[in-house]
Design an enzyme around this catalytic site. Sequence first.
Site, short mmCIF file in Angstrom:
data_model
loop_
_atom_site.label_atom_id
_atom_site.label_comp_id
_atom_site.label_asym_id
_atom_site.label_seq_id
_atom_site.Cartn_x
_atom_site.Cartn_y
_atom_site.Cartn_z
N GLY A 130 0.81 -1.22 0.00
CA GLY A 130 0.00 0.00 0.00
C GLY A 130 0.84 1.26 0.00
O GLY A 130 1.99 1.27 0.42
N ARG B 112 -2.04 8.73 3.42
CA ARG B 112 -2.24 9.71 4.50
C ARG B 112 -0.98 10.01 5.30
O ARG B 112 -0.99 10.89 6.16
CB ARG B 112 -3.38 9.21 5.42
CG ARG B 112 -4.73 9.33 4.73
CD ARG B 112 -5.86 9.20 5.72
NE ARG B 112 -6.02 7.83 6.19
CZ ARG B 112 -6.55 7.51 7.37
NH1 ARG B 112 -6.94 8.45 8.20
NH2 ARG B 112 -6.68 6.26 7.72
N GLN C 229 3.61 -6.59 -6.09
CA GLN C 229 2.19 -6.42 -6.46
C GLN C 229 2.13 -5.06 -7.17
O GLN C 229 2.06 -4.01 -6.52
CB GLN C 229 1.29 -6.42 -5.21
CG GLN C 229 -0.18 -6.35 -5.56
CD GLN C 229 -1.06 -6.01 -4.37
OE1 GLN C 229 -0.62 -5.40 -3.41
NE2 GLN C 229 -2.34 -6.39 -4.46
N GLY D 93 -6.28 -4.90 -3.86
CA GLY D 93 -6.95 -5.38 -2.66
C GLY D 93 -6.12 -6.40 -1.89
O GLY D 93 -5.17 -6.98 -2.43
N TYR E 252 40.57 10.92 9.57
CA TYR E 252 40.07 11.17 8.21
C TYR E 252 40.97 12.17 7.52
O TYR E 252 41.23 13.26 8.04
CB TYR E 252 38.64 11.71 8.34
CG TYR E 252 37.90 11.89 7.03
CD1 TYR E 252 37.86 10.87 6.09
CD2 TYR E 252 37.23 13.07 6.75
CE1 TYR E 252 37.17 11.02 4.90
CE2 TYR E 252 36.53 13.23 5.57
CZ TYR E 252 36.51 12.20 4.64
OH TYR E 252 35.81 12.37 3.47
C1 UD1 Z 1 -8.40 -4.18 6.05
C2 UD1 Z 1 -9.49 -5.26 6.12
C3 UD1 Z 1 -10.47 -4.89 7.22
C4 UD1 Z 1 -9.74 -4.74 8.54
C5 UD1 Z 1 -8.63 -3.73 8.40
C6 UD1 Z 1 -7.77 -3.74 9.66
C7 UD1 Z 1 -9.77 -6.14 3.87
C8 UD1 Z 1 -10.59 -6.12 2.64
N1 UD1 Z 1 -10.15 -5.32 4.84
O1 UD1 Z 1 -9.03 -2.99 5.63
O2 UD1 Z 1 -11.47 -5.90 7.34
O3 UD1 Z 1 -10.65 -4.34 9.56
O4 UD1 Z 1 -7.74 -4.06 7.30
O5 UD1 Z 1 -6.84 -2.71 9.59
O6 UD1 Z 1 -8.84 -6.92 3.95
N2 UD1 Z 1 -2.34 -3.98 0.97
C9 UD1 Z 1 -1.56 -4.47 -0.05
N3 UD1 Z 1 -2.07 -4.55 -1.30
C10 UD1 Z 1 -3.35 -4.19 -1.60
C11 UD1 Z 1 -4.14 -3.69 -0.56
C12 UD1 Z 1 -3.62 -3.60 0.72
O7 UD1 Z 1 -0.41 -4.83 0.17
O8 UD1 Z 1 -3.72 -4.31 -2.76
C13 UD1 Z 1 -1.80 -3.89 2.31
C14 UD1 Z 1 -1.72 -2.46 2.80
O9 UD1 Z 1 -0.45 -1.91 2.50
C15 UD1 Z 1 -1.93 -2.61 4.30
C16 UD1 Z 1 -2.81 -3.83 4.41
O10 UD1 Z 1 -2.67 -4.53 3.20
O11 UD1 Z 1 -0.72 -2.88 4.99
C17 UD1 Z 1 -4.28 -3.47 4.65
O12 UD1 Z 1 -4.76 -2.73 3.59
P1 UD1 Z 1 -5.76 -1.52 3.78
O13 UD1 Z 1 -6.09 -0.95 2.48
O14 UD1 Z 1 -5.25 -0.60 4.82
O15 UD1 Z 1 -7.05 -2.29 4.35
P2 UD1 Z 1 -8.24 -1.67 5.14
O16 UD1 Z 1 -9.12 -0.96 4.21
O17 UD1 Z 1 -7.75 -0.93 6.31
#
Ligand code: UD1
Length: 451
Positions: A11, A15, A75, A80, A369
Site C-alpha cells: 500500500g 495519508r 504487487q 486489494g 580522516y
Molecule cells: C483491512 C481489512 C479490514 C480490517 C482492516 C484492519 C480487507 C478487505 N479489509 O481494511 O477488514 O478491519 O484491514 O486494519 O482486507 N495492501 C496491499 N495490497 C493491496 C491492498 C492492501 O499490500 O492491494 C496492504 C496495505 O499496505 C496494508 C494492508 O494490506 O498494509 C491493509 O490494507 P488496507 O487498504 O489498509 O485495508 P483496510 O481498508 O484498512
Amino acid sequence: MSVSLIILAAGKGTRMNSDLPKVLHPLGSAPLLHHALHAGQSLDPEQIVVVAGHGAAQVEKAARAFDAGIEVVLQAEQLGTGHAVAQAAPLLADAAGDAIVLYGDTPFVRAETLQTMLDARARHAVVVLGFEAADPGRYGRLITSGDTLDRIVEFKDATDEERAITLCNSGVICAEASTLFALVSKLGNDNAAGEYYLTDIIALARAEGLSAGVVICDEAETLGINTRAELSRAEAAFQARMRAEAMENGVTLADPATTYFAMDTVIGRDTTIGPNVVFGPRVTIESGAEIRAFCHLEGCHISRGATVGPFARLRPGAELAEDVHVGNFVEIKNAVLDEGVKVGHLTYLGDAHVGEHTNIGAGTITCNYDGANKHHTEIGPRVFIGSNTMLVAPVTVGRDAMTGSGSVITADVPAEALAVARAKQENKPGLAVRLMERFQKIKADRQKGKQ
Ligand code: UD1
Ligand code: CA
C-alpha cells in the site's frame, strides 16, 4: 508443524503524506515492517514472503536487512488484500503447513497471539484475529454465530445493523497455505470498493463446508499506522512498553519518560540509566553498567561495570570492555576500548583500538580522516595520552608509552617512550606588561578619535 508468513506491504500509505513507503517509517528506530517481521519470526517460519508495491525496491532492501532469506514479490497494482495474498502463491506453492497473513503497517501484534491463532487451527480451517473495538469506525465487522465465524463484511458494504457490531477484523488471518491460496484464487471484486477482499475468503470457506473461527486480542495489538499522528501515538505506546519491560528486567531508569529505546535495545540487570538517554539501533549493555544523563548511543556494546556520560555519544562500532569509563563530551566511533580504559573529557576516538588501563587525556582527538580515507589508530595498554594530543592516523602508540600534552603525533611512538611533538616554550621577561600598555594606548587613541 511448519508455518510461513505473508506480509502485506504494498500500500501507498497516502495519508502519511510522504515519499517514504509507509512501512519504512521508523518506530523505535526500526522500520514498521521490522516490527511485524519480528513478531512473525518468533514462530520460526519456514518462509517469509513480503508483498511490496509502492517503493518496492526500498521495501525489499529493508526486508533483506532484517533477514537475507526473506522473499519479496511485487504487487504492481494494489487491487486489494486478497489480490496481494495471491501474489505470494507462486513462491509458497510447495509450502507445507500453515500460512499467516500479517500487515506491514501493524507493528504491535504479539508473538503469543500468533501462537494462539496457530493453536486455534486445531479447531478451525481458517482463523481470523479479531478485537472488540472501542470505536469500530471503518474496520471490517466479524459476523459470528456462536463459536464460528460466518463471514466478514467490510464497512463500505455493511448494513446499519452490521455496522453496529463492535467485533472487528484485525486483518491477521491464518490457514493451511494450500487452503488459503485455493480460497484466494476464487475471490471476485464485486463490492463497494471494487477490490479483491481477503476477508471474503471466510464466506467462501464456509460455503465449502470449512470451519472458521476467531481469536480475540487486545485492541492495542491491532493498532495500524495510517497517519503521522498515529505513528507518534504508536511511538509513545512502544516507548511505554519498552520502559516497563526494562524495569521489570531489573534496569533502573532514573526518569523513565525521558529514556528512549530502539526495537532491539538489550540492557542487562542492575544497569542504571540516567535521565534523557536515547538508544538508537543495535545497542547492547551488560549488567551493572551506568549510563549517566544525556547520552546518545547507537550500534555499540557496553560491558559490565562500565560508566558512560553524562553527555557522551557512542556511535556504531564503539565497544567498551569491562570497567571502561567514558566521561562528558566524548564521542566514540568504530573503536574498541579494552578493560579499564579511561576517556574522561572532550575527546574523539574514531577507528581505534585502545589497550587495557590506558588513560586518554582531555581534548584528545584521533585524526582518522584525511578528507578521502579513514585510518586506524592503535594505542597499547597502560599508555598515558597527554591532554590535547592529536593522533594523526595511521599511527601506533606502543605499550606503557606517554605523549606530552598538546602533541601532534604523526609518527609511531615506541613502547615505554615519551613522545613530545609541540613547539618549545620561550619566556620573554616583562614583555606581557609592555604589550598590555601598548594595547591600552591603542584603545584610548581610538576612543579619542571617535569624540
Ligand atoms: C483491512 C481489512 C479490514 C480490517 C482492516 C484492519 C480487507 C478487505 N479489509 O481494511 O477488514 O478491519 O484491514 O486494519 O482486507 N495492501 C496491499 N495490497 C493491496 C491492498 C492492501 O499490500 O492491494 C496492504 C496495505 O499496505 C496494508 C494492508 O494490506 O498494509 C491493509 O490494507 P488496507 O487498504 O489498509 O485495508 P483496510 O481498508 O484498512
Ligand atoms: Ca488500513
